[in-house]
Design an enzyme around this catalytic site. Structure first.
Site, PDB file in Angstrom:
ATOM      1  N   HIS A 103      35.411  42.758  37.225  1.00  0.00           N
ATOM      2  CA  HIS A 103      34.403  44.180  38.504  1.00  0.00           C
ATOM      3  C   HIS A 103      35.573  44.698  39.110  1.00  0.00           C
ATOM      4  CE1 HIS A 103      34.029  39.739  39.747  1.00  0.00           C
ATOM      5  NE2 HIS A 103      34.048  40.599  40.831  1.00  0.00           N
ATOM      6  N   ASP A 105      36.002  43.722  43.333  1.00  0.00           N
ATOM      7  CA  ASP A 105      35.355  44.046  44.062  1.00  0.00           C
ATOM      8  C   ASP A 105      34.826  44.829  44.715  1.00  0.00           C
ATOM      9  OD1 ASP A 105      35.577  40.806  43.791  1.00  0.00           O
ATOM     10  OD2 ASP A 105      37.242  40.842  44.545  1.00  0.00           O
ATOM     11  N   HIS A 257      38.653  41.976  37.049  1.00  0.00           N
ATOM     12  CA  HIS A 257      38.451  39.878  36.757  1.00  0.00           C
ATOM     13  C   HIS A 257      36.890  39.890  36.279  1.00  0.00           C
ATOM     14  CE1 HIS A 257      37.627  40.877  41.379  1.00  0.00           C
ATOM     15  NE2 HIS A 257      36.992  39.532  41.151  1.00  0.00           N
ATOM     16  N   ARG A 272      36.905  33.098  49.501  1.00  0.00           N
ATOM     17  CA  ARG A 272      37.580  34.666  49.302  1.00  0.00           C
ATOM     18  C   ARG A 272      37.629  35.499  50.772  1.00  0.00           C
ATOM     19  NH1 ARG A 272      34.744  38.554  45.338  1.00  0.00           N
ATOM     20  NH2 ARG A 272      34.107  39.339  47.646  1.00  0.00           N
TER      21      ARG A 272
HETATM   22  C1  SIN Z   1      35.129  36.979  42.438  1.00  0.00           C
HETATM   23  O1  SIN Z   1      34.884  36.859  41.463  1.00  0.00           O
HETATM   24  O2  SIN Z   1      35.818  37.334  43.463  1.00  0.00           O
HETATM   25  C2  SIN Z   1      35.668  35.309  42.034  1.00  0.00           C
HETATM   26  C3  SIN Z   1      36.213  34.909  40.610  1.00  0.00           C
HETATM   27  C4  SIN Z   1      36.423  33.726  40.482  1.00  0.00           C
HETATM   28  O3  SIN Z   1      35.337  33.236  41.104  1.00  0.00           O
HETATM   29  O4  SIN Z   1      37.128  33.059  39.642  1.00  0.00           O
END
Ligand code: SIN
Length: 281
Positions: A103, A105, A257, A272
């Site tokens: 995805h 974000d 990611h 995050r």
């Molecule tokens: C995310 O999807 O923003 C986090 C990715 C992760 O936990 O590695």
């Protein structure tokens, strides 16, 4: 001047050395970092030791911060920080692997975030990596015929179906009516142009992209599946193996990611922040 050390053979990922993110960063360095994120898409800062206020202060250099729709993951005194913590943190709901699907974000909002800054506090000895794919390179590698097909096409993005699928052992509730009202489905161009550089990136993702506007459902599914398979080809992908104290700043306009699995007997705690963005063009 920034000290940059490439981490991929392409320009995709670079480490930024000799910078302490616990300290205020001067305006020239901020400008250099903005230029760097436009050039490289992923900036890695190793060996950091920052508290929540310092994480917020550094993130705010790049724009206002997003507050996620799902409040049970937000740190109680820091709603701009989402805790991706498999043990929970200060009462947040535990998440083993919240982003374990490809995805970009919050692409389901009309103004999806420009970037995200993920900071690692606890990591398992192996696994729990984050994979990133280079959506500029994926676009550039398409045939001219496919680029022509995608020209002007838009795709619908949504959150509700993905949220329901994500699980928590099948116990996860649906989004509430108020949360659903915050995230109506939206459409974005399938090829997105960075307004600062003019570079084009593919902007569809497995996580939130539902269909292509104006296309029959089976045709739309087929094209999205082909694009998804293309963007995940190993030649476009970088795997970040986390160490405690890493902060990774990625450009959501130009990357996707996906978090990988790990043994959940080990703690994984990540924070995050998410920088607001513009309407994709
Ligand atoms: C995310 O999807 O923003 C986090 C990715 C992760 O936990 O590695």
């Amino acid at each position: 001047m920034l000290s940059l050390k490439p981490m991929t053979t392409t320009k995709f990922v670079t480490e930024v050395e000799d910078i302490d993110l616990s300290q205020p960063i001067d305006a020239v360095t901020i400008k250099d970092l903005r230029d760097a994120i436009n050039r490289h898409s992923i900036l890695v800062f190793r060996g950091q030791s920052i508290d929540n206020d310092q994480h917020l202060a550094f993130s705010r250099n790049f724009g206002d911060l997003e507050i996620h729709t799902v409040k049970q993951y937000l740190l109680p005194d820091y709603p701009e920080i989402i805790a991706l913590a498999n043990r929970g943190e200060n009462g947040t709901t535990p998440i083993d692997n919240g982003g374990a699907y490809w995805h970009s974000d919050i692409s389901y909002k009309a103004k999806p975030p420009m970037g995200s800054l993920l900071y690692s506090l606890e990591v398992p000895p192996e696994g729990g990596d984050t994979l990133y794919t280079d959506m500029y390179a994926a676009y550039d590698a398409l045939s001219e015929e496919m680029k022509g097909t995608l020209e002007g096409l838009r795709a619908v993005h949504g959150y509700a179906a993905r949220f329901a699928k994500m699980g928590e052992g099948g116990k996860r509730p649906q989004l509430s009516a108020a949360q659903l009202a915050e995230v109506p489905e939206v459409s974005h161009p399938i090829v997105r142009t960075n307004p600062e550089t003019g570079r084009k990136a593919l902007y569809v993702n497995e996580g939130f992209t539902l269909s292509i506007v104006g296309m029959a459902m089976d045709e739309s599914r087929d094209l999205l599946d082909r694009l998804t398979a293309h963007t995940m080809e190993p030649r476009f992908v970088y795997a970040h193996k986390w160490r405690v104290g890493d902060l990774v700043f990625w450009d959501n306009r130009a990357t996707m990611h996906c978090a990988t699995a790990y043994d959940t007997q080990y703690a994984r705690t990540m924070h995050r922040t998410t920088i607001q963005g513009d309407v994709p063009i």
